[in-house]
Design an enzyme around this catalytic site. Structure first.
Site, PDB file in Angstrom:
ATOM      1  N   GLN A   1       0.839  -1.203   0.000  1.00  0.00           N
ATOM      2  CA  GLN A   1       0.000   0.000   0.000  1.00  0.00           C
ATOM      3  C   GLN A   1       0.872   1.251   0.000  1.00  0.00           C
ATOM      4  O   GLN A   1       0.634   2.205  -0.750  1.00  0.00           O
ATOM      5  CB  GLN A   1      -0.890   0.024   1.244  1.00  0.00           C
ATOM      6  CG  GLN A   1      -2.108  -0.869   1.208  1.00  0.00           C
ATOM      7  CD  GLN A   1      -3.010  -0.592   2.407  1.00  0.00           C
ATOM      8  OE1 GLN A   1      -2.540  -0.430   3.528  1.00  0.00           O
ATOM      9  NE2 GLN A   1      -4.298  -0.524   2.171  1.00  0.00           N
ATOM     10  N   TRP A   2       1.857   1.238   0.861  1.00  0.00           N
ATOM     11  CA  TRP A   2       2.732   2.401   1.075  1.00  0.00           C
ATOM     12  C   TRP A   2       3.449   2.792  -0.216  1.00  0.00           C
ATOM     13  O   TRP A   2       3.577   3.981  -0.542  1.00  0.00           O
ATOM     14  CB  TRP A   2       3.726   2.035   2.161  1.00  0.00           C
ATOM     15  CG  TRP A   2       4.495   3.145   2.796  1.00  0.00           C
ATOM     16  CD1 TRP A   2       5.143   4.168   2.183  1.00  0.00           C
ATOM     17  CD2 TRP A   2       4.714   3.318   4.212  1.00  0.00           C
ATOM     18  NE1 TRP A   2       5.769   4.967   3.108  1.00  0.00           N
ATOM     19  CE2 TRP A   2       5.516   4.469   4.360  1.00  0.00           C
ATOM     20  CE3 TRP A   2       4.341   2.599   5.338  1.00  0.00           C
ATOM     21  CZ2 TRP A   2       5.946   4.916   5.614  1.00  0.00           C
ATOM     22  CZ3 TRP A   2       4.762   3.061   6.571  1.00  0.00           C
ATOM     23  CH2 TRP A   2       5.543   4.201   6.714  1.00  0.00           C
TER      24      TRP A   2
ATOM     25  N   HIS B   1       2.641   5.420  -3.050  1.00  0.00           N
ATOM     26  CA  HIS B   1       3.048   6.821  -2.997  1.00  0.00           C
ATOM     27  C   HIS B   1       4.426   6.908  -3.645  1.00  0.00           C
ATOM     28  O   HIS B   1       5.455   6.696  -3.000  1.00  0.00           O
ATOM     29  CB  HIS B   1       3.073   7.310  -1.550  1.00  0.00           C
ATOM     30  CG  HIS B   1       1.736   7.261  -0.894  1.00  0.00           C
ATOM     31  ND1 HIS B   1       0.879   8.340  -0.872  1.00  0.00           N
ATOM     32  CD2 HIS B   1       1.082   6.249  -0.265  1.00  0.00           C
ATOM     33  CE1 HIS B   1      -0.240   8.002  -0.248  1.00  0.00           C
ATOM     34  NE2 HIS B   1      -0.136   6.737   0.128  1.00  0.00           N
ATOM     35  N   ARG B   2       4.438   7.222  -4.920  1.00  0.00           N
ATOM     36  CA  ARG B   2       5.651   7.081  -5.736  1.00  0.00           C
ATOM     37  C   ARG B   2       6.513   8.345  -5.727  1.00  0.00           C
ATOM     38  O   ARG B   2       7.249   8.598  -6.679  1.00  0.00           O
ATOM     39  CB  ARG B   2       5.243   6.712  -7.164  1.00  0.00           C
ATOM     40  CG  ARG B   2       4.496   5.396  -7.256  1.00  0.00           C
ATOM     41  CD  ARG B   2       4.170   5.019  -8.704  1.00  0.00           C
ATOM     42  NE  ARG B   2       3.242   5.953  -9.317  1.00  0.00           N
ATOM     43  CZ  ARG B   2       1.915   5.848  -9.241  1.00  0.00           C
ATOM     44  NH1 ARG B   2       1.366   4.862  -8.561  1.00  0.00           N
ATOM     45  NH2 ARG B   2       1.125   6.720  -9.833  1.00  0.00           N
TER      46      ARG B   2
ATOM     47  N   GLU C   1      14.768  -1.103  -0.078  1.00  0.00           N
ATOM     48  CA  GLU C   1      14.162  -2.141   0.764  1.00  0.00           C
ATOM     49  C   GLU C   1      15.127  -3.293   1.019  1.00  0.00           C
ATOM     50  O   GLU C   1      15.972  -3.627   0.180  1.00  0.00           O
ATOM     51  CB  GLU C   1      12.891  -2.677   0.096  1.00  0.00           C
ATOM     52  CG  GLU C   1      12.105  -3.654   0.959  1.00  0.00           C
ATOM     53  CD  GLU C   1      10.774  -4.057   0.329  1.00  0.00           C
ATOM     54  OE1 GLU C   1      10.041  -4.853   0.961  1.00  0.00           O
ATOM     55  OE2 GLU C   1      10.465  -3.576  -0.780  1.00  0.00           O
TER      56      GLU C   1
ATOM     57  N   SER D   1      16.544  -6.771   1.004  1.00  0.00           N
ATOM     58  CA  SER D   1      16.427  -7.689  -0.124  1.00  0.00           C
ATOM     59  C   SER D   1      16.408  -9.147   0.331  1.00  0.00           C
ATOM     60  O   SER D   1      17.372  -9.636   0.926  1.00  0.00           O
ATOM     61  CB  SER D   1      17.591  -7.492  -1.098  1.00  0.00           C
ATOM     62  OG  SER D   1      17.540  -8.462  -2.120  1.00  0.00           O
TER      63      SER D   1
ATOM     64  N   ARG E   1      11.589 -17.139  -1.543  1.00  0.00           N
ATOM     65  CA  ARG E   1      10.814 -16.071  -0.905  1.00  0.00           C
ATOM     66  C   ARG E   1       9.385 -15.981  -1.424  1.00  0.00           C
ATOM     67  O   ARG E   1       8.508 -15.447  -0.748  1.00  0.00           O
ATOM     68  CB  ARG E   1      11.498 -14.723  -1.113  1.00  0.00           C
ATOM     69  CG  ARG E   1      11.600 -14.315  -2.582  1.00  0.00           C
ATOM     70  CD  ARG E   1      12.276 -12.977  -2.774  1.00  0.00           C
ATOM     71  NE  ARG E   1      12.502 -12.702  -4.191  1.00  0.00           N
ATOM     72  CZ  ARG E   1      12.850 -11.519  -4.667  1.00  0.00           C
ATOM     73  NH1 ARG E   1      13.029 -10.494  -3.856  1.00  0.00           N
ATOM     74  NH2 ARG E   1      13.043 -11.349  -5.961  1.00  0.00           N
TER      75      ARG E   1
ATOM     76  N   ARG F   1      -3.230   8.596   4.712  1.00  0.00           N
ATOM     77  CA  ARG F   1      -3.017   7.402   5.545  1.00  0.00           C
ATOM     78  C   ARG F   1      -3.274   7.632   7.029  1.00  0.00           C
ATOM     79  O   ARG F   1      -3.431   6.655   7.766  1.00  0.00           O
ATOM     80  CB  ARG F   1      -1.590   6.880   5.333  1.00  0.00           C
ATOM     81  CG  ARG F   1      -1.289   6.521   3.879  1.00  0.00           C
ATOM     82  CD  ARG F   1      -2.277   5.526   3.304  1.00  0.00           C
ATOM     83  NE  ARG F   1      -1.905   5.113   1.953  1.00  0.00           N
ATOM     84  CZ  ARG F   1      -2.563   4.215   1.229  1.00  0.00           C
ATOM     85  NH1 ARG F   1      -3.647   3.634   1.726  1.00  0.00           N
ATOM     86  NH2 ARG F   1      -2.161   3.907   0.016  1.00  0.00           N
TER      87      ARG F   1
END
Length: 302
Positions: A109-110, A113-114, A120, A122, A196, A223
């Site tokens: 969801q987060w 917001h691009r 992140e 990995s 994963r 949000r």
């Protein structure tokens, strides 16, 4: 535990070695640097770095050097004017970098917001921890009967227990298989980037998220709204605490003109004017749909 021992040691080391600087700092933000705010059962938000303060917003708006001769009161008035009239560029002069630990489904969801820079953790290179978001009983809800993307009544008793047990069992079973695929004895094991894909979306991930204040406030407007999903709203609420200390004048204006405000359509304004004049107003007379009419009533009855 939200923070692992290595992260705790790193934070302690950084906080024990403060650096001198000649750049502007926000005293309210300094107390947040590196400290983690716990969110959900295993998550957190912590400030890694920031740039700018309320004065930087005003400086950019005036295109001036330093603080000039303007008073704090004038700065607050300018910030409120900028917020009230939807000026965005001055707020882009402030930036923040956050370290966030969150469930994967919240991250999905987060990331919509691009307007931020994201890096992140990995799972191609590292093995994810056995940490899953399991909602507290008071946040286990049925599907809403009026909103296709919302929650309804809280599940209770045996039904709540049944759902929670399924969530826990499925999460652990998937992780057991994840470990087995990676490191089964006597076998080569599956590559981490493939193993994963068997993990559930309630497993925790982490990222660094850097964003300017304008786009951060847009994120928070959506949000931190009561209608946002609970699991992302609590992260937004935690960030609101930080922003309120970082840029207090900007955050107060944001509260007044965004969080505590409503946006009305032209039809809603016609209806409101009619009500103020004592006229009988209906959805049909104002050209509103049933849903828009309900939303209008919620606005004026709040």
């Amino acid at each position: 535990m939200p923070l692992n021992p290595d992260q705790l040691a790193e934070i302690q080391d950084l906080r024990s070695s403060p650096k001198q600087t000649v750049r502007a700092v926000s005293e309210g933000m300094e107390k947040h640097l590196y400290h983690a705010i716990d969110v959900l059962d295993h998550g957190f938000v912590r400030v890694i770095d920031y740039m700018g303060d309320d004065a930087a917003i005003c400086q950019a708006a005036r295109v001036s050097y330093g603080k000039g001769t303007k008073s704090v009161q004038n700065d607050e008035g300018l910030i409120r004017y900028l917020m009230r009239h939807w000026h965005s560029t001055p707020f882009e002069m402030c930036e923040i970098k956050l370290h966030v630990k969150l469930p994967v489904f919240v991250a999905r969801q987060w990331i919509r917001h691009r307007t931020a820079n994201v890096n992140e953790y990995s799972a191609r290179y590292s093995i994810l921890d056995r940490e899953f978001y399991i909602p507290a009983p008071e946040h286990v809800n049925a599907q809403s009967v009026v909103n296709n993307q919302g929650r309804g009544e809280v599940l209770e008793g045996e039904e709540a227990a049944r759902v929670l047990e399924i969530l826990k069992a499925d999460s652990n079973r998937a992780y057991d298989n994840y470990e087995a695929m990676i490191s089964e004895e006597g076998q080569l094991g599956l590559a981490r980037e493939l193993a994963r894909m068997n993990l559930p979306s309630n497993i925790y991930t982490q990222w660094y998220w850097k964003v300017d204040l304008h786009n951060l406030l847009h994120f928070l407007r959506l949000r931190a709204d009561p209608h946002a999903q609970y699991e992302i709203r609590v992260y937004a609420d935690a960030i609101c605490q930080v922003v309120a200390d970082w840029v207090p004048a900007a955050y107060k204006a944001f509260e007044d003109y965004r969080l505590g405000a409503v946006t009305m359509s032209a039809q809603m304004m016609v209806a409101l004017r009619g009500l103020l004049k004592g006229e009988e107003v209906t959805a049909e007379s104002c050209g509103m749909s049933a849903r828009e009419w309900r939303e209008f009533q919620d606005m004026i009855d709040a």
